[in-house]
Design a protein around this motif. Structure first.
Motif, PDB file in Angstrom:
ATOM      1  N   PRO A  80       0.803  -1.238   0.000  1.00 28.32           N
ATOM      2  CA  PRO A  80       0.000   0.000   0.000  1.00 28.32           C
ATOM      3  C   PRO A  80       0.834   1.287   0.000  1.00 28.32           C
ATOM      4  N   LYS A  81       1.696   1.427  -1.003  1.00 31.40           N
ATOM      5  CA  LYS A  81       2.567   2.603  -1.043  1.00 31.40           C
ATOM      6  C   LYS A  81       1.774   3.877  -1.316  1.00 31.40           C
ATOM      7  N   TRP A  82       0.959   3.840  -2.397  1.00 33.78           N
ATOM      8  CA  TRP A  82       0.134   5.006  -2.710  1.00 33.78           C
ATOM      9  C   TRP A  82      -0.945   5.217  -1.657  1.00 33.78           C
ATOM     10  N   SER A  83      -1.517   4.134  -1.165  1.00 39.26           N
ATOM     11  CA  SER A  83      -2.565   4.249  -0.153  1.00 39.26           C
ATOM     12  C   SER A  83      -2.043   4.957   1.091  1.00 39.26           C
ATOM     13  N   ASP A  84      -0.859   4.546   1.549  1.00 36.84           N
ATOM     14  CA  ASP A  84      -0.275   5.193   2.727  1.00 36.84           C
ATOM     15  C   ASP A  84       0.006   6.664   2.453  1.00 36.84           C
ATOM     16  N   TRP A  85       0.467   6.966   1.233  1.00 37.56           N
ATOM     17  CA  TRP A  85       0.746   8.369   0.882  1.00 37.56           C
ATOM     18  C   TRP A  85      -0.541   9.192   0.895  1.00 37.56           C
ATOM     19  N   LEU A  86      -1.608   8.614   0.352  1.00 37.24           N
ATOM     20  CA  LEU A  86      -2.894   9.313   0.332  1.00 37.24           C
ATOM     21  C   LEU A  86      -3.428   9.536   1.747  1.00 37.24           C
ATOM     22  N   ILE A  87      -3.270   8.541   2.615  1.00 35.36           N
ATOM     23  CA  ILE A  87      -3.706   8.700   4.007  1.00 35.36           C
ATOM     24  C   ILE A  87      -2.943   9.834   4.668  1.00 35.36           C
ATOM     25  N   GLY A  88      -1.642   9.907   4.388  1.00 33.34           N
ATOM     26  CA  GLY A  88      -0.839  10.989   4.948  1.00 33.34           C
ATOM     27  C   GLY A  88      -1.252  12.349   4.417  1.00 33.34           C
ATOM     28  N   GLN A  89      -1.538  12.423   3.110  1.00 29.97           N
ATOM     29  CA  GLN A  89      -1.999  13.678   2.519  1.00 29.97           C
ATOM     30  C   GLN A  89      -3.314  14.122   3.153  1.00 29.97           C
ATOM     31  N   HIS A  90      -4.239  13.155   3.313  1.00 33.53           N
ATOM     32  CA  HIS A  90      -5.544  13.462   3.907  1.00 33.53           C
ATOM     33  C   HIS A  90      -5.382  13.928   5.348  1.00 33.53           C
ATOM     34  N   ALA A  91      -4.516  13.266   6.106  1.00 31.70           N
ATOM     35  CA  ALA A  91      -4.275  13.655   7.500  1.00 31.70           C
ATOM     36  C   ALA A  91      -3.696  15.062   7.592  1.00 31.70           C
ATOM     37  N   GLY A  92      -2.969  15.462   6.538  1.00 27.75           N
ATOM     38  CA  GLY A  92      -2.383  16.796   6.516  1.00 27.75           C
ATOM     39  C   GLY A  92      -3.337  17.876   6.027  1.00 27.75           C
ATOM     40  N   GLY A  93      -4.568  17.483   5.644  1.00 29.35           N
ATOM     41  CA  GLY A  93      -5.571  18.469   5.245  1.00 29.35           C
ATOM     42  C   GLY A  93      -5.943  18.452   3.780  1.00 29.35           C
ATOM     43  N   ALA A  94      -5.375  17.545   2.979  1.00 23.68           N
ATOM     44  CA  ALA A  94      -5.698  17.499   1.559  1.00 23.68           C
ATOM     45  C   ALA A  94      -7.093  16.916   1.332  1.00 23.68           C
ATOM     46  N   VAL A  95      -7.803  17.457   0.351  1.00 23.05           N
ATOM     47  CA  VAL A  95      -9.052  16.869  -0.126  1.00 23.05           C
ATOM     48  C   VAL A  95      -8.684  15.777  -1.118  1.00 23.05           C
ATOM     49  N   LEU A  96      -9.200  14.576  -0.933  1.00 23.76           N
ATOM     50  CA  LEU A  96      -8.919  13.462  -1.834  1.00 23.76           C
ATOM     51  C   LEU A  96     -10.077  13.278  -2.798  1.00 23.76           C
ATOM     52  N   THR A  97      -9.766  13.074  -4.068  1.00 19.73           N
ATOM     53  CA  THR A  97     -10.797  12.884  -5.084  1.00 19.73           C
ATOM     54  C   THR A  97     -10.388  11.734  -5.998  1.00 19.73           C
TER      55      THR A  97
END
Length: 313
Positions: A80-97
């Motif tokens: 889950p390389k991309w998944s972990d990166w996305l979770i980190g982005q979301h935790a930092g305040g990014a909107v995921l789409t």
């Protein structure tokens, strides 16, 4: 799907140009980035429309867009390389789409669990099997929360892009780029673009016989009793097995076929709406209007205006 990546990049770049001109400013309003997995170097920014704005240690984007792949299910990961990166982005305040099959990767983060989401209609069975905690709305072109947005259908990337522009720059900027690119503001639903394709691979030969008979005839005047007789089953048994095989009650199935025929006639734009109602078995045009609006979300006249094909141009 690189066409979508480049299409998004162009749309956001043109939005930036139009907004600067409208505001009379030379200052950029949007920054566009591409991220890629570089292997040992990890996931890094590989394209930056404003490289001079980069700050040391900068890592969180405001909005992340997950594009689709040609084979949607390949969007899931073993590691889950991309998944972990996305979770980190979301935790930092990014909107995921996510767009279309990109929802597979977004779902793998676990952030969609307990939420409503959408994707391409053909991907729903696989997604539902893999991620049963997500509520998939196959009719929606878009589902939108404050922090997560999903869109279904490959070309729904334009809807997502306009929603992002509206969030970041306001309605005026969204309408400006929509007019410039001659695309509709995001208010569509997938059900307007789907054809009723019933399940005929269920293995129940009696129900299949009834389906074949029903599809071979005009939908007007056919009753559930007729359908049961074609199957050779007693009514109660027929109703139970029909629902088990197709996922629809006999009346629901029959209604969908009638509405599908009505759509074809309305889109052809060749006969009056009263004739459309009559052709699919409605003697009362008011009842047809009500049934069509409930099923399609449009009155028949409005549907024809939006989707009818002119034969004179």
């Amino acid at each position: 799907m690189l066409g979508i990546v480049h299409g998004l990049t162009d749309l956001f770049r043109m939005t930036d140009d139009l907004s600067r001109a409208r505001l009379g400013s030379n200052d950029p309003v949007l920054r566009i980035s591409h991220f890629a997995d570089t292997g040992a170097g990890g996931i890094v920014r590989t394209f930056d429309s404003l490289p001079g704005m980069a700050q040391p240690g900068e890592s969180i984007a405001r909005v992340i867009i997950i594009p689709p792949r040609e084979t949607a299910i390949l969007g899931t990961e073993i590691a889950p390389k991309w998944s972990d990166w996305l979770i980190g982005q979301h935790a930092g305040g990014a909107v995921l789409t996510s767009i279309c099959g990109g929802t597979f990767l977004l779902a793998q983060t676990g952030l969609l669990d307990g939420r409503r989401a959408t994707t391409h209609a053909c991907s729903v069975p696989n997604l539902t099997a893999l991620f049963p905690a997500i509520e998939f709305d196959v009719d929606a072109v878009r589902t939108e929360d404050d922090d997560i947005i999903t869109v279904g259908g490959i070309m729904a990337w334009t809807d997502l892009a306009l929603v992002i522009v509206r969030r970041l720059l306001g309605t005026a900027a969204m309408m400006e780029i929509a007019d410039f690119m001659m695309i509709e503001p995001p208010n569509r639903e997938q059900r307007f673009h789907k054809t009723f394709l019933p399940d005929m691979n269920h293995g129940d030969t009696a129900i299949l016989k009834s389906q074949y008979e029903l599809h071979a005839r005009a939908p007007a005047g056919i009753t559930v009793n007729d359908m049961a007789q074609w199957s050779g089953l007693e009514m109660r048994t027929f109703a139970r097995r029909f629902h088990g095989a197709t996922g629809l009650r006999p009346n629901e199935y029959r209604l969908k076929l009638r509405m599908e025929k009505a759509r074809e006639l309305l889109e052809a734009n060749t006969v009056p709406i009263s004739q459309v109602a009559s052709d699919i078995g409605y003697g009362d045009i008011a009842s047809f209007r009500q049934a069509f609006a409930k099923e399609m979300g449009f009155r028949p006249s409005d549907y024809r205006k939006k989707f009818g094909h002119s034969l004179t141009g």
